[in-house]
Write an enzyme that holds these catalytic residues in place. Structure first.
Site, PDB file in Angstrom:
ATOM      1  N   GLY A 108      -3.055  -0.321   2.622  1.00  0.00           N
ATOM      2  CA  GLY A 108      -2.371   0.662   1.785  1.00  0.00           C
ATOM      3  C   GLY A 108      -2.654   0.436   0.310  1.00  0.00           C
ATOM      4  O   GLY A 108      -2.843   1.374  -0.458  1.00  0.00           O
ATOM      5  N   ARG A 166      -5.434  -4.854  -2.611  1.00  0.00           N
ATOM      6  CA  ARG A 166      -5.724  -5.642  -1.407  1.00  0.00           C
ATOM      7  C   ARG A 166      -7.103  -5.310  -0.868  1.00  0.00           C
ATOM      8  O   ARG A 166      -7.778  -6.162  -0.302  1.00  0.00           O
ATOM      9  CB  ARG A 166      -4.679  -5.385  -0.332  1.00  0.00           C
ATOM     10  N   ARG A 214      -8.716   7.934  -8.858  1.00  0.00           N
ATOM     11  CA  ARG A 214      -7.264   7.708  -8.888  1.00  0.00           C
ATOM     12  C   ARG A 214      -6.903   6.224  -8.726  1.00  0.00           C
ATOM     13  O   ARG A 214      -5.796   5.905  -8.300  1.00  0.00           O
ATOM     14  CB  ARG A 214      -6.545   8.512  -7.795  1.00  0.00           C
ATOM     15  N   ARG A 242      -6.337   0.198  10.261  1.00  0.00           N
ATOM     16  CA  ARG A 242      -5.343  -0.036   9.202  1.00  0.00           C
ATOM     17  C   ARG A 242      -4.976  -1.509   9.186  1.00  0.00           C
ATOM     18  O   ARG A 242      -4.769  -2.127  10.247  1.00  0.00           O
ATOM     19  CB  ARG A 242      -4.107   0.817   9.457  1.00  0.00           C
ATOM     20  N   SER A 268       1.321  -4.211   6.008  1.00  0.00           N
ATOM     21  CA  SER A 268       2.543  -4.945   6.301  1.00  0.00           C
ATOM     22  C   SER A 268       3.518  -4.054   7.057  1.00  0.00           C
ATOM     23  O   SER A 268       3.360  -2.834   7.107  1.00  0.00           O
ATOM     24  CB  SER A 268       3.164  -5.456   5.002  1.00  0.00           C
ATOM     25  N   ASP A 299       8.723  -8.384   6.362  1.00  0.00           N
ATOM     26  CA  ASP A 299      10.174  -8.428   6.189  1.00  0.00           C
ATOM     27  C   ASP A 299      10.817  -8.073   7.526  1.00  0.00           C
ATOM     28  O   ASP A 299      10.116  -7.671   8.458  1.00  0.00           O
ATOM     29  CB  ASP A 299      10.629  -7.480   5.069  1.00  0.00           C
ATOM     30  N   ARG A 332       1.993 -14.176   0.864  1.00  0.00           N
ATOM     31  CA  ARG A 332       1.492 -12.902   1.395  1.00  0.00           C
ATOM     32  C   ARG A 332      -0.013 -12.908   1.584  1.00  0.00           C
ATOM     33  O   ARG A 332      -0.528 -12.390   2.552  1.00  0.00           O
ATOM     34  CB  ARG A 332       1.887 -11.743   0.485  1.00  0.00           C
TER      35      ARG A 332
HETATM   36  N1  HPA Z   1       9.804  -0.153   6.164  1.00  0.00           N
HETATM   37  C1  HPA Z   1       8.739   0.640   6.054  1.00  0.00           C
HETATM   38  N2  HPA Z   1       7.542   0.176   5.804  1.00  0.00           N
HETATM   39  C2  HPA Z   1       7.383  -1.142   5.649  1.00  0.00           C
HETATM   40  C3  HPA Z   1       8.448  -2.015   5.755  1.00  0.00           C
HETATM   41  C4  HPA Z   1       9.718  -1.499   6.032  1.00  0.00           C
HETATM   42  O1  HPA Z   1      10.717  -2.225   6.128  1.00  0.00           O
HETATM   43  N3  HPA Z   1       7.984  -3.270   5.535  1.00  0.00           N
HETATM   44  C5  HPA Z   1       6.669  -3.158   5.298  1.00  0.00           C
HETATM   45  N4  HPA Z   1       6.292  -1.871   5.383  1.00  0.00           N
END
Ligand code: HPA
Length: 234
Positions: A20, A24, A43, A87, A90, A204, A217
């Site tokens: 994304g 990265r 962009r 893809r 995270s 997370d 990370r």
């Molecule tokens: N929500 C949506 N997208 C994400 C999250 C999340 O908690 N963590 C990493 N990408």
């Protein structure tokens, strides 16, 4: 050149990794590819093409969310003829057995809606990964010793999601994690008969509130890049 990608035709490889975050993309290209060359900066959505074990690879930022990813993946497929799209990103864990730093291989991606929803009308299309890529990634992850989960995920339109009731139902029905892009990637791959997979790192956790510290990370992200690259060429 397309509206959003400045690369010349031939500058984009058949195999494209899609983080994304454009920074990265830059980090992964400089770390894992030999002779990386920037092929896009329109962009600031950076893309690089280089060589991995003798094979050409492009690592192109997709931006956050399905509308952004959809623009890049449509152009990568329709204008540059990308064939394998993975893809790397995270996700937030949604099950107690899913821990921070674990790898998720998204077999399916559920969504309330995607940029493709309107063409399906009343059909609830089930976006799914390419099985060959999925099983190759599972093998690569096992070789690395990464704790890996294979199963369904949720592609959300909202990072700050108010639907705790929906999260409960998804957890109850076994979805492993939430992110914001995979369902549309799988829709587009199905539409154009391309191979797609999402390889994700748990950054997370929705139930525990735990989050990967910023300084860790990069290393966790590296495992995911290696798994994606190995899967693409196995
Ligand atoms: N929500 C949506 N997208 C994400 C999250 C999340 O908690 N963590 C990493 N990408």
């Amino acid at each position: 050149m397309t509206i959003h990608i400045g690369a010349k035709s031939g500058d984009i490889a058949e195999t494209v990794l899609l983080p994304g975050d454009p920074y990265r993309a830059k980090w992964a290209a400089k770390t894992y590819l030999s002779n990386p060359k920037m092929v896009n900066n329109v962009r600031g959505m950076l893309g690089f093409t280089g060589i991995y074990r003798g094979e050409q690879v492009t690592i192109q930022g997709s931006g956050m969310g399905m509308p952004s990813l959809s623009i890049y993946v449509n152009e990568l497929i329709r204008d540059y003829d990308a064939k394998t799209l993975i893809r790397i990103g995270s996700c937030g864990g949604m099950q107690p057995q899913v821990k921070i730093r674990d790898i998720i291989l998204a077999m399916t991606a559920s969504a309330l809606s995607t940029p493709s929803s309107s063409i399906f009308k009343e059909l609830n299309f089930a976006p799914c990964a390419d099985y060959g890529l999925l099983s190759a990634a599972a093998t690569a992850a096992a070789h690395k010793g990464s704790t890996t989960h294979v199963g369904g995920i949720y592609s959300s339109d909202a990072f700050y999601d108010e639907r705790s009731d929906l999260n409960e139902q998804m957890t109850r029905h076994g979805l492993l994690a939430v992110e914001m892009e995979a369902a549309e990637l799988y829709n587009l791959a199905a539409r154009y008969s391309r191979r797609a997979l999402a390889v994700l790192t748990v950054s997370d956790h929705l139930q525990t509130g735990e989050a990967l510290p910023a300084e860790q990370r990069e290393k966790s992200f590296g495992n995911m890049v290696e798994i994606a690259l190995e899967a693409a060429f196995s």
